[in-house]
Enzyme design. Structure first.
Site, PDB file in Angstrom:
ATOM      1  N   ARG A 160     -13.535   5.033  -1.132  1.00 39.37           N
ATOM      2  CA  ARG A 160     -13.448   5.297   0.309  1.00 39.37           C
ATOM      3  C   ARG A 160     -14.517   6.312   0.702  1.00 39.37           C
ATOM      4  O   ARG A 160     -14.716   7.314   0.012  1.00 39.37           O
ATOM      5  CB  ARG A 160     -12.058   5.842   0.643  1.00 39.37           C
ATOM      6  CG  ARG A 160     -11.941   6.468   2.028  1.00 39.37           C
ATOM      7  CD  ARG A 160     -10.536   6.941   2.306  1.00 39.37           C
ATOM      8  NE  ARG A 160     -10.510   8.107   3.167  1.00 39.37           N
ATOM      9  CZ  ARG A 160      -9.408   8.704   3.615  1.00 39.37           C
ATOM     10  NH1 ARG A 160      -8.230   8.211   3.271  1.00 39.37           N
ATOM     11  NH2 ARG A 160      -9.477   9.765   4.376  1.00 39.37           N
ATOM     12  N   ASP A 167      -0.455  16.075   4.720  1.00 37.02           N
ATOM     13  CA  ASP A 167      -1.369  15.328   3.862  1.00 37.02           C
ATOM     14  C   ASP A 167      -2.638  16.143   3.639  1.00 37.02           C
ATOM     15  O   ASP A 167      -3.692  15.871   4.206  1.00 37.02           O
ATOM     16  CB  ASP A 167      -1.698  13.981   4.519  1.00 37.02           C
ATOM     17  CG  ASP A 167      -2.600  13.118   3.663  1.00 37.02           C
ATOM     18  OD1 ASP A 167      -2.591  13.296   2.430  1.00 37.02           O
ATOM     19  OD2 ASP A 167      -3.322  12.267   4.231  1.00 37.02           O
ATOM     20  N   GLU A 221     -11.518   8.995  -2.375  1.00 35.36           N
ATOM     21  CA  GLU A 221     -12.285   9.340  -1.182  1.00 35.36           C
ATOM     22  C   GLU A 221     -13.297  10.440  -1.468  1.00 35.36           C
ATOM     23  O   GLU A 221     -13.126  11.222  -2.413  1.00 35.36           O
ATOM     24  CB  GLU A 221     -11.355   9.764  -0.053  1.00 35.36           C
ATOM     25  CG  GLU A 221     -10.572  11.021  -0.335  1.00 35.36           C
ATOM     26  CD  GLU A 221      -9.407  11.196   0.616  1.00 35.36           C
ATOM     27  OE1 GLU A 221      -9.382  12.221   1.329  1.00 35.36           O
ATOM     28  OE2 GLU A 221      -8.515  10.320   0.652  1.00 35.36           O
ATOM     29  N   HIS A 234      -7.520   3.895  -4.459  1.00 37.88           N
ATOM     30  CA  HIS A 234      -8.754   4.269  -3.770  1.00 37.88           C
ATOM     31  C   HIS A 234      -8.984   5.769  -3.857  1.00 37.88           C
ATOM     32  O   HIS A 234      -8.059   6.567  -3.816  1.00 37.88           O
ATOM     33  CB  HIS A 234      -8.802   3.743  -2.330  1.00 37.88           C
ATOM     34  CG  HIS A 234      -7.883   4.379  -1.337  1.00 37.88           C
ATOM     35  ND1 HIS A 234      -8.020   5.676  -0.890  1.00 37.88           N
ATOM     36  CD2 HIS A 234      -6.823   3.879  -0.654  1.00 37.88           C
ATOM     37  CE1 HIS A 234      -7.088   5.940   0.013  1.00 37.88           C
ATOM     38  NE2 HIS A 234      -6.336   4.875   0.165  1.00 37.88           N
ATOM     39  N   GLU A 253     -13.753   4.602   6.160  1.00 36.54           N
ATOM     40  CA  GLU A 253     -12.651   5.187   6.935  1.00 36.54           C
ATOM     41  C   GLU A 253     -13.090   5.611   8.336  1.00 36.54           C
ATOM     42  O   GLU A 253     -14.232   6.058   8.542  1.00 36.54           O
ATOM     43  CB  GLU A 253     -12.073   6.390   6.183  1.00 36.54           C
ATOM     44  CG  GLU A 253     -11.001   7.181   6.917  1.00 36.54           C
ATOM     45  CD  GLU A 253      -9.740   6.377   7.223  1.00 36.54           C
ATOM     46  OE1 GLU A 253      -9.857   5.286   7.809  1.00 36.54           O
ATOM     47  OE2 GLU A 253      -8.638   6.868   6.907  1.00 36.54           O
ATOM     48  N   ASP A 261      -3.088   5.310  -2.723  1.00 37.81           N
ATOM     49  CA  ASP A 261      -3.994   6.336  -2.195  1.00 37.81           C
ATOM     50  C   ASP A 261      -4.159   7.417  -3.264  1.00 37.81           C
ATOM     51  O   ASP A 261      -3.224   8.148  -3.571  1.00 37.81           O
ATOM     52  CB  ASP A 261      -3.379   6.918  -0.920  1.00 37.81           C
ATOM     53  CG  ASP A 261      -4.256   7.950  -0.241  1.00 37.81           C
ATOM     54  OD1 ASP A 261      -5.262   8.383  -0.837  1.00 37.81           O
ATOM     55  OD2 ASP A 261      -3.920   8.355   0.892  1.00 37.81           O
ATOM     56  N   ASN A 266      -8.605   0.030   7.756  1.00 35.95           N
ATOM     57  CA  ASN A 266      -7.401   0.839   7.942  1.00 35.95           C
ATOM     58  C   ASN A 266      -6.921   0.712   9.382  1.00 35.95           C
ATOM     59  O   ASN A 266      -7.556   1.215  10.302  1.00 35.95           O
ATOM     60  CB  ASN A 266      -7.702   2.313   7.623  1.00 35.95           C
ATOM     61  CG  ASN A 266      -6.494   3.217   7.810  1.00 35.95           C
ATOM     62  OD1 ASN A 266      -5.379   2.750   8.026  1.00 35.95           O
ATOM     63  ND2 ASN A 266      -6.713   4.518   7.713  1.00 35.95           N
ATOM     64  N   CYS A 268      -6.410  13.899   6.650  1.00 40.64           N
ATOM     65  CA  CYS A 268      -6.305  12.513   7.106  1.00 40.64           C
ATOM     66  C   CYS A 268      -7.667  12.079   7.614  1.00 40.64           C
ATOM     67  O   CYS A 268      -8.375  12.847   8.296  1.00 40.64           O
ATOM     68  CB  CYS A 268      -5.259  12.406   8.210  1.00 40.64           C
ATOM     69  SG  CYS A 268      -5.307  10.830   9.107  1.00 40.64           S
ATOM     70  N   ASP A 272      -6.316   9.930  -3.030  1.00 42.04           N
ATOM     71  CA  ASP A 272      -6.942  11.112  -2.428  1.00 42.04           C
ATOM     72  C   ASP A 272      -8.322  11.364  -3.055  1.00 42.04           C
ATOM     73  O   ASP A 272      -9.109  10.449  -3.188  1.00 42.04           O
ATOM     74  CB  ASP A 272      -6.037  12.337  -2.555  1.00 42.04           C
ATOM     75  CG  ASP A 272      -4.889  12.319  -1.550  1.00 42.04           C
ATOM     76  OD1 ASP A 272      -4.951  11.547  -0.576  1.00 42.04           O
ATOM     77  OD2 ASP A 272      -3.922  13.067  -1.742  1.00 42.04           O
ATOM     78  N   TYR A 307       0.849  -1.191   0.000  1.00 45.68           N
ATOM     79  CA  TYR A 307       0.000   0.000   0.000  1.00 45.68           C
ATOM     80  C   TYR A 307       0.883   1.239   0.000  1.00 45.68           C
ATOM     81  O   TYR A 307       1.877   1.295   0.727  1.00 45.68           O
ATOM     82  CB  TYR A 307      -0.904   0.008   1.237  1.00 45.68           C
ATOM     83  CG  TYR A 307      -1.754   1.245   1.366  1.00 45.68           C
ATOM     84  CD1 TYR A 307      -2.738   1.533   0.423  1.00 45.68           C
ATOM     85  CD2 TYR A 307      -1.579   2.134   2.424  1.00 45.68           C
ATOM     86  CE1 TYR A 307      -3.521   2.669   0.530  1.00 45.68           C
ATOM     87  CE2 TYR A 307      -2.365   3.269   2.546  1.00 45.68           C
ATOM     88  CZ  TYR A 307      -3.340   3.534   1.595  1.00 45.68           C
ATOM     89  OH  TYR A 307      -4.109   4.666   1.707  1.00 45.68           O
TER      90      TYR A 307
END
Length: 305
Positions: free
Chosen positions: A162, A65, A121, A119, A192, A92, A215, A129, A94, A51
């Protein structure tokens, strides 16, 4: 072995290899790897896939982040991790770096760089985060449009949607969004920041037959669970996104403090990877042998007199 020869490269696309692992019995364990060296070490420890965390990646660059890096910067990390380990990689993505067309560009770029899965989100920029407060959610149908765009752009890439909705819309809201995202073309769902065993179990019970990702980040809202515990709750994948970076950063901070305090590294040598261990990990001698086999001098035969 060196990645330079065709014989050392995987013959099947990363997306298909990732999907096969996801379909196999047991939970797919995906440790975070924040660079190529970490990827090799994770592979050598026995993991079958990896990952790439946006939080670990940006932190390794000295950045927060907050969705401020670019698709091409992420692709650089994808290439080094995939190239060094040979393993399928979940990345990731985002918020997709924009709207539907940007998502399609991201999918094509990541897949061409070697990613096996990504993924997306449902936050709005500036994203946070998932375990922080005051996250702003995108409209569910706007997110579904991004998922549909990602599915349309991919060849083999596995699309994981996500949702960060549990914190503000509760379990009902998160489940409703997850079902919408699956209808739009997602292959799996990543709920998440669930914060109890009961929430994890309830979410899985309400999404029967859907591969789910858990996660297991440290210092967040999720209690510590093992991979087998997540599997028993109904999850098909688990990530440890920033763990490798946290351990490496802690060790580096202690090293620099020791140099400053002691005037050298002599009190830290027993905690270092040795030169021999480093060369073994990166396969230096394999590269040297490959180079020698290619550039070996061939003495020409003398011309007839």
């Amino acid at each position: 072995m060196p990645y330079l020869t065709a014989a050392d490269l995987p013959t099947e696309p990363a997306g298909r290899r990732f999907r096969a692992l996801l379909d196999a019995p047991g939970i797919l364990q995906l440790p975070g790897a924040h660079n190529g060296q970490a990827a090799i070490q994770a592979r050598n420890a026995g993991f079958d896939a990896l990952y790439l965390s946006g939080a670990a990646m940006t932190a390794s660059m000295g950045l927060p982040d907050l969705g401020i890096i670019t698709v091409d910067e992420v692709a650089f990390f994808i290439r080094q991790i995939v190239r060094s380990s040979g393993l399928p990689l979940l990345v990731d993505g985002d918020t997709g770096y924009g709207e539907a067309l940007n998502v399609m560009h991201m999918v094509r770029t990541f897949e061409e760089a070697g990613a096996g899965a990504v993924h997306l989100e449902d936050q709005l920029l500036p994203k946070k985060c998932g375990h922080l407060n005051d996250k702003k959610l995108a409209d569910a149908h706007d997110m579904a449009a991004k998922v549909a765009a990602a599915a349309k752009a991919r060849r083999d890439l596995v699309i994981v949607a996500r949702t960060d909705a549990a914190a503000s819309e509760g379990l009902d809201g998160a489940v409703a969004r997850a079902k919408l995202y699956m209808e739009a073309g997602a292959d799996a769902i990543f709920p998440e920041a669930l914060n109890t065993r009961e929430m994890f179990t309830a979410f899985a019970e309400r999404m029967p037959g859907v591969p789910l990702l858990a996660n297991m980040t440290e210092f967040g809202k999720t209690p510590f669970f093992t991979a087998s515990e997540f599997e028993a709750m109904g999850y098909a994948m688990v990530i440890w996104p920033v763990s490798s970076l946290r351990v490496a950063n802690k060790a580096q901070a202690e090293l620099y403090a020791a140099i400053r305090r002691d005037g050298g590294t002599h009190n830290m040598v027993d905690r270092m990877q040795t030169r021999a261990e480093l060369y073994e990990t990166i396969g230096l001698h394999d590269y040297e042998a490959l180079d020698a086999s290619i550039v070996k001098t061939i003495v020409p035969e003398a011309m007839p007199q």
